[in-house]
Design a protein around this motif. Structure first.
Motif, mmCIF file in Angstrom:
data_model
loop_
_atom_site.group_PDB
_atom_site.id
_atom_site.type_symbol
_atom_site.label_atom_id
_atom_site.label_comp_id
_atom_site.label_asym_id
_atom_site.label_seq_id
_atom_site.Cartn_x
_atom_site.Cartn_y
_atom_site.Cartn_z
ATOM 1 N N ASN A 1 7.610 5.903 -9.878
ATOM 2 C CA ASN A 1 7.406 4.515 -9.923
ATOM 3 C C ASN A 1 7.140 3.841 -8.613
ATOM 4 O OD1 ASN A 1 7.364 4.056 -12.601
ATOM 5 N ND2 ASN A 1 9.594 4.116 -12.824
ATOM 6 N N THR A 2 8.078 4.335 -7.484
ATOM 7 C CA THR A 2 7.991 3.901 -6.145
ATOM 8 C C THR A 2 6.473 4.509 -5.430
ATOM 9 O OG1 THR A 2 10.145 4.222 -5.801
ATOM 10 C CG2 THR A 2 8.763 4.029 -3.829
ATOM 11 N N ALA A 3 6.059 5.663 -5.967
ATOM 12 C CA ALA A 3 4.806 6.255 -5.455
ATOM 13 C C ALA A 3 3.545 5.395 -5.844
ATOM 14 C CB ALA A 3 4.509 7.439 -5.882
ATOM 15 N N LEU A 4 3.947 4.831 -7.389
ATOM 16 C CA LEU A 4 2.625 4.245 -7.939
ATOM 17 C C LEU A 4 2.628 2.906 -7.151
ATOM 18 C CD1 LEU A 4 3.244 4.635 -11.694
ATOM 19 C CD2 LEU A 4 1.187 5.425 -10.397
ATOM 20 N N CYS A 5 3.705 2.156 -7.034
ATOM 21 C CA CYS A 5 3.748 0.949 -6.273
ATOM 22 C C CYS A 5 3.157 1.109 -4.586
ATOM 23 C CB CYS A 5 5.022 0.378 -6.139
ATOM 24 S SG CYS A 5 5.778 -0.235 -7.747
ATOM 25 N N PHE A 6 3.660 2.160 -4.116
ATOM 26 C CA PHE A 6 3.064 2.360 -2.791
ATOM 27 C C PHE A 6 1.558 2.758 -2.781
ATOM 28 C CE2 PHE A 6 2.114 5.346 0.571
ATOM 29 C CZ PHE A 6 2.859 4.894 1.809
ATOM 30 N N GLY A 7 1.203 3.416 -3.835
ATOM 31 C CA GLY A 7 -0.281 3.819 -3.868
ATOM 32 C C GLY A 7 -1.018 2.512 -4.057
ATOM 33 N N ALA A 8 -0.576 1.664 -5.119
ATOM 34 C CA ALA A 8 -1.429 0.358 -5.032
ATOM 35 C C ALA A 8 -1.447 -0.352 -3.987
ATOM 36 C CB ALA A 8 -0.575 -0.216 -6.282
ATOM 37 N N VAL A 9 -0.279 -0.476 -3.055
ATOM 38 C CA VAL A 9 -0.396 -1.288 -1.859
ATOM 39 C C VAL A 9 -1.375 -0.496 -0.752
ATOM 40 C CG1 VAL A 9 0.718 -2.128 0.067
ATOM 41 C CG2 VAL A 9 1.786 -2.257 -2.305
ATOM 42 N N ILE A 10 -1.214 0.890 -0.514
ATOM 43 C CA ILE A 10 -2.086 1.306 0.530
ATOM 44 C C ILE A 10 -3.553 1.739 0.074
ATOM 45 C CG2 ILE A 10 -2.315 3.669 1.659
ATOM 46 C CD1 ILE A 10 0.154 1.552 2.761
ATOM 47 N N ILE A 11 -3.696 2.220 -1.282
ATOM 48 C CA ILE A 11 -5.035 2.883 -1.591
ATOM 49 C C ILE A 11 -5.935 1.700 -2.060
ATOM 50 C CG2 ILE A 11 -6.319 4.487 -3.203
ATOM 51 C CD1 ILE A 11 -4.643 5.736 -1.154
ATOM 52 N N GLY A 12 -4.971 0.606 -2.765
ATOM 53 C CA GLY A 12 -5.789 -0.405 -3.409
ATOM 54 C C GLY A 12 -5.803 -1.579 -2.443
ATOM 55 N N GLY A 13 -4.682 -2.071 -1.929
ATOM 56 C CA GLY A 13 -4.692 -2.952 -0.948
ATOM 57 C C GLY A 13 -5.331 -2.907 0.542
ATOM 58 N N GLY A 14 -5.313 -1.501 0.898
ATOM 59 C CA GLY A 14 -5.787 -1.238 2.298
ATOM 60 C C GLY A 14 -7.329 -1.256 2.194
ATOM 61 N N PRO A 15 -8.123 -0.780 1.407
ATOM 62 C CA PRO A 15 -9.576 -0.933 1.405
ATOM 63 C C PRO A 15 -9.888 -2.583 1.109
ATOM 64 C CG PRO A 15 -8.909 0.946 0.260
ATOM 65 C CD PRO A 15 -7.645 0.286 0.581
ATOM 66 N N LEU A 16 -9.125 -3.134 0.464
ATOM 67 C CA LEU A 16 -9.487 -4.510 -0.028
ATOM 68 C C LEU A 16 -9.333 -5.417 1.355
ATOM 69 C CD1 LEU A 16 -10.129 -6.847 -1.786
ATOM 70 C CD2 LEU A 16 -7.846 -6.886 -2.471
#
Length: 333
Positions: free
Chosen positions: A206-221
């Motif tokens: 779950n931590t990896a999912l949240c981290f990924g949402a921030v980095i992989i999703g939020g970074g490009p955005l």
């Protein structure tokens, strides 16, 4: 509470994955709706593949379209074909065979490629926003900055980061043991729901999912928003209204795709978090997994004279559309 939530006192973990199978419950349990769902999604899948293939053919067959923006666009079309092919064919096969089963290996594989191509979509949209930023804010240096070496590195970097991130999630899921309840309330092996079926502590997942949402999703955005903040500032500095319109029109197609992709994905995330409904999440996921890849070719080609002309040439049709002069501003969707 999701049905996949596990309680140790009445569910025993399955340590062996040799014969482990999951059930994809799909979008509806009603038998009479299955033919309608099959026909609808088969049509959308064929339209998506055919439309994106036309974009790739148009760009590859016309030397005038061998520019950075169209190079990124053809890569986006290829990724969209792969993205939708990760989920829909298995869904159609299950409906046709009247089965909901997907093997453990098949589920992990589907999850890996789903994360991979979703991440690539994110990064490619950010790369395309950067291309528009350079074209509008630094038009005189466009060809120097957006050289073939940089374009290749941007694409390669997107693949490496997305593949690494996807592999990380897949390896973390492989370490989990699953309970006797193996029903996935989705039409594909969605990572979050798959993790919720595990019997042991899933804190790291779950931590990896949240981290990924921030980095992989939020970074490009964040990169997209920054690029367009600079673009808007540059456009506001243009004196003539015609110049402002011409500069902004070069970004309309990309902005439409970005809005459709991110708003639908964000809507699914917020609605599932608010209602805790797996069914609403599955239904909403159709927007960014199926509808967005299907609409991308139409958004980029309907108002694009270069794509239309390239397709007419490819199919042997005569065209009299004049070429635009500037490769930085006008030679783009």
């Amino acid at each position: 509470m999701y049905r996949g939530a596990c309680h140790f006192h009445h569910m025993e973990p399955r340590n062996s994955t040799q014969f482990l199978k999951f059930l994809l419950l799909g979008l509806s349990k009603e038998p009479e709706l299955q033919p309608l769902i099959f026909g609808l999604f088969l049509s959308m899948y064929l339209i998506t593949v055919f439309g994106n293939l036309l974009i790739i053919l148009a760009v590859s067959s016309d030397s005038h379209l061998h520019t950075p923006m169209y190079f990124f666009l053809s890569n986006l079309s290829f990724v969209d074909i792969c993205f939708i092919s990760t989920t829909i064919p298995k869904m159609l096969w299950n409906i046709q065979m009247q089965s909901q089963v997907i093997t453990y290996e098949g589920c992990i594989t589907q999850m890996y490629f789903y994360i991979l191509f979703a991440g690539l979509d994110d990064f490619l949209l950010a790369v395309m926003a950067y291309d528009r930023y350079v074209a509008i804010c630094h038009p005189l240096h466009y060809t120097v900055i957006m050289n073939p070496w940089l374009c290749g590195c941007l694409i390669l970097g997107s693949w490496v980061i997305s593949a690494t991130y996807s592999l990380l999630h897949s390896l973390m899921v492989l370490r989990l043991s699953f309970c006797s309840d193996l029903e996935i309330h989705h039409f594909f092996c969605e990572t979050k729901q798959l993790v919720q079926l595990a019997c042991y502590d899933t804190f790291l997942n779950n931590t990896a999912l949240c981290f990924g949402a921030v980095i992989i999703g939020g970074g490009p955005l964040t990169g997209i928003l920054y690029s367009y903040s600079k673009i808007v500032s540059s456009i506001c500095g243009i004196s003539s209204a015609h110049g402002k319109y011409k500069a902004f029109s070069t970004c309309v197609s990309h902005l439409s795709v970005v809005s459709l992709f991110y708003f639908s994905g964000l809507g699914v995330y917020l609605s599932s978090a608010a209602t805790h409904s797996s069914h609403s999440s599955a239904t909403g996921s159709v927007m960014y997994t199926v509808v967005t890849p299907m609409l991308n070719p139409f958004i980029y080609s309907l108002r694009n004279k270069d794509i239309k002309r390239a397709l007419k040439r490819f199919f042997g049709m005569k065209t009299f559309i004049k070429r635009p002069f500037s490769p930085a501003l006008k030679n783009c969707p």
